[in-house]
Design an enzyme around this catalytic site. Structure first.
Site, PDB file in Angstrom:
ATOM      1  N   ARG A  38       8.149 -19.083 -44.505  1.00 60.68           N
ATOM      2  CA  ARG A  38       8.354 -18.502 -43.118  1.00 60.68           C
ATOM      3  C   ARG A  38       8.216 -19.732 -42.070  1.00 60.68           C
ATOM      4  O   ARG A  38       7.539 -20.653 -42.311  1.00 60.68           O
ATOM      5  CB  ARG A  38       7.484 -17.421 -42.654  1.00 60.68           C
ATOM      6  CG  ARG A  38       7.752 -16.162 -43.558  1.00 60.68           C
ATOM      7  CD  ARG A  38       7.026 -15.009 -43.203  1.00 60.68           C
ATOM      8  NE  ARG A  38       7.186 -14.522 -41.844  1.00 60.68           N
ATOM      9  CZ  ARG A  38       6.616 -13.567 -41.471  1.00 60.68           C
ATOM     10  NH1 ARG A  38       5.535 -12.882 -42.004  1.00 60.68           N
ATOM     11  NH2 ARG A  38       7.065 -12.996 -40.114  1.00 60.68           N
ATOM     12  N   ASP A  81      10.623  -4.564 -36.077  1.00 63.71           N
ATOM     13  CA  ASP A  81      10.195  -4.243 -37.649  1.00 63.71           C
ATOM     14  C   ASP A  81      10.570  -2.810 -38.058  1.00 63.71           C
ATOM     15  O   ASP A  81      10.551  -2.472 -39.106  1.00 63.71           O
ATOM     16  CB  ASP A  81       8.685  -4.069 -37.577  1.00 63.71           C
ATOM     17  CG  ASP A  81       7.808  -5.432 -37.076  1.00 63.71           C
ATOM     18  OD1 ASP A  81       8.594  -6.458 -37.553  1.00 63.71           O
ATOM     19  OD2 ASP A  81       6.719  -5.256 -36.854  1.00 63.71           O
TER      20      ASP A  81
HETATM   21  C1  S3P Z   1       3.970  -9.055 -34.285  1.00 62.63           C
HETATM   22  C2  S3P Z   1       5.066  -9.522 -34.046  1.00 62.63           C
HETATM   23  C3  S3P Z   1       6.362  -9.315 -34.593  1.00 62.63           C
HETATM   24  C4  S3P Z   1       6.391  -8.529 -35.644  1.00 62.63           C
HETATM   25  C5  S3P Z   1       5.265  -8.538 -36.451  1.00 62.63           C
HETATM   26  C6  S3P Z   1       4.040  -8.384 -35.808  1.00 62.63           C
HETATM   27  C7  S3P Z   1       2.607  -9.247 -33.851  1.00 62.63           C
HETATM   28  O1  S3P Z   1       6.830 -10.687 -35.082  1.00 62.63           O
HETATM   29  O2  S3P Z   1       7.621  -8.628 -36.479  1.00 62.63           O
HETATM   30  O3  S3P Z   1       5.292  -7.719 -37.570  1.00 62.63           O
HETATM   31  O4  S3P Z   1       1.705  -8.455 -34.035  1.00 62.63           O
HETATM   32  O5  S3P Z   1       2.600 -10.039 -32.669  1.00 62.63           O
HETATM   33  P1  S3P Z   1       7.339 -11.876 -33.861  1.00 62.63           P
HETATM   34  O6  S3P Z   1       6.435 -11.870 -32.867  1.00 62.63           O
HETATM   35  O7  S3P Z   1       7.469 -13.224 -34.876  1.00 62.63           O
HETATM   36  O8  S3P Z   1       8.609 -11.503 -33.820  1.00 62.63           O
END
Ligand code: S3P
Length: 432
Positions: A122, A319
């Site tokens: 990632r 998500d």
């Molecule tokens: C999250 C932010 C999201 C989400 C992840 C949890 C968090 O990711 O997809 O499951 O807890 O801040 P991104 O902020 O990279 O989009």
């Protein structure tokens, strides 16, 4: 390899409380460790991802006790963190890796952040670049991926415009900003989940949020900050509830109640999307608990129609797109998801995984660079692979209950990263 076989469900009934919010549980641990005094969180998600945050903070000397649904963090301030004796292993957890990068950026010792094969694929430059601009030394592995080698130190505040809307990157910069002298500002192109801001505010940080007419949001934090420990009530995770929302909303004979679900407006895109598809969801007893809005969701089955999802809505349901794609497969007409290229950088390439698996179970689905086009018409059944991604695995387990022939999902151990009780609850609401 663990597999899960799910047969078509004749009816869906029950009242359930899904497990605690993953994002808030991470923040209870990570921010609790930076605060002074005890932080407790009731409703804490006891799952692989959040326990990775616990293990990493313990490896830096923080005393943390967990039970089934509670965590206690004996915070002694960020200056008390010690150099870890070994690389910090976040497993599958992107939130742990990115938020910890922000914490480590201000600590005067070297540390390595690593994790499983998925996390090592990632993108990490998105968090390394702004932290470097603040003065931390950060090296990434080939391809700007994890492991990350962080050598923190004296930080300077910055103003940073996020190139992609990401709550994880925003949070990393704010956590570094707490340790810098002066005001650090993050500008997000559109609002993303604001749990970090809410917990920091409760802990006494000098934090302000401003909505800009263009639709952007600016968040500023003043450092150096002293945080005090707090008590948090962690709501049920709307991202976990989403699987049961879709199961009930699309099943012809369904009625379920989901208790104490977090309905923070930066997370409720799923309710709006399902509402626009004609779902019958009642939001009852809305209230505030521990700084987060919570409600009871009552869902009845019905027939959905297609919709379009894109733009500023994406971060509000980022998500939930895998399970929304399952809903779209059962809806009348076409559903289009656009502006969601970020899904390719999640625990798996979720656009590729969803379109491949939906086609495998008989759905007319087109993969697009930034999303999906799905023509509803029902799910037949078959065998799908989760690609080690919890949300793909759970989306297809739900699809099995909604299919005509049943679905076998391969590689389902990953479900434990966010929702260990998923299968038990699914069996409970589909039992005759
Ligand atoms: C999250 C932010 C999201 C989400 C992840 C949890 C968090 O990711 O997809 O499951 O807890 O801040 P991104 O902020 O990279 O989009």
């Amino acid at each position: 390899m663990t597999t899960l076989r799910v047969e078509p469900a004749a009816r869906v009934r029950g009242r359930v409380r899904v497990q605690g919010d993953k994002s808030i549980s991470h923040r209870a641990v990570l921010l609790g460790a930076l605060a002074e005094g005890e932080t407790t969180a009731r409703g804490f998600l006891h799952a692989d991802d959040t326990l990775a945050s616990v293990a990493c903070m313990r490896a830096m000397g923080v005393e943390i006790t967990t039970s089934d649904d509670e965590v206690r963090v004996a915070g002694r301030g960020y200056a008390s963190l010690r150099e870890p004796a070994a690389p910090l292993d976040v497993g599958n957890s992107g939130t742990s890796m990115r938020l910890l990068a922000g914490v480590l950026a201000g600590r005067p010792f070297p540390a390595t952040l690593t994790g499983d094969a998925s996390i090592r694929r990632r993108p990490m430059e998105r968090v390394a670049a702004p932290l470097r601009a603040m003065g931390a030394t950060i090296e990434t592995a080939t391809g700007r991926r994890a492991p990350l080698w962080v050598r923190g130190g004296d930080l300077r505040p910055i103003r940073y415009e996020l190139p992609v809307a990401s709550a994880q990157v925003k949070s990393a910069i704010l956590l570094a900003g707490l340790q810098a002298t002066g005001t650090t500002t993050v500008v997000e192109p559109e609002p993303t989940r604001d749990h970090t801001e809410r917990v920091l505010h409760a802990m006494g940080a000098d934090l302000t949020t401003r909505d800009v007419p263009s639709g952007a949001r600016e968040i500023s934090v003043r450092g150096p900050a002293r945080l005090r420990g707090v008590h948090l009530d962690v709501p049920a995770d709307i991202s976990s509830a989403a699987f049961f929302l879709v199961l009930a909303a699309t099943h012809p004979d369904a009625e379920i109640t989901l208790d104490a679900v977090g309905i923070n407006p930066t997370r409720t895109g799923i309710l709006d999307a399902l509402g626009s598809m004609g779902a019958r969801i009642d939001v009852q007893d809305a209230r505030e608990e521990g700084g987060e809005p919570v409600a009871t969701l009552f869902v009845r089955g019905g027939r959905l129609h297609g919709t379009e999802i894109g733009g500023a809505m994406i971060p509000l349901l980022v998500d939930e797109i895998p399970i929304l794609a399952v809903a779209a497969s059962l809806a009348e007409g076409e559903t289009v998801v656009r502006d969601a290229a970020e899904l390719r950088a999640k625990e798996s390439d979720r656009i590729a995984a969803m379109s491949r698996n939906l086609r495998a179970v008989g759905v007319d689905c087109e993969e697009r660079p930034d999303g999906l086009r799905i023509r509803g018409g029902g799910l037949r059944g078959g065998v799908v692979a989760s690609d080690g991604d919890h949300r793909i695995a759970m989306a297809f387990a739900i699809a099995g209950a909604l299919s005509s022939d049943g679905i076998t999902v391969e590689d389902t151990a990953c479900i434990d990263t966010s929702f260990p009780r998923f299968e038990t609850l699914l069996r409970h609401v589909t039992a005759q």
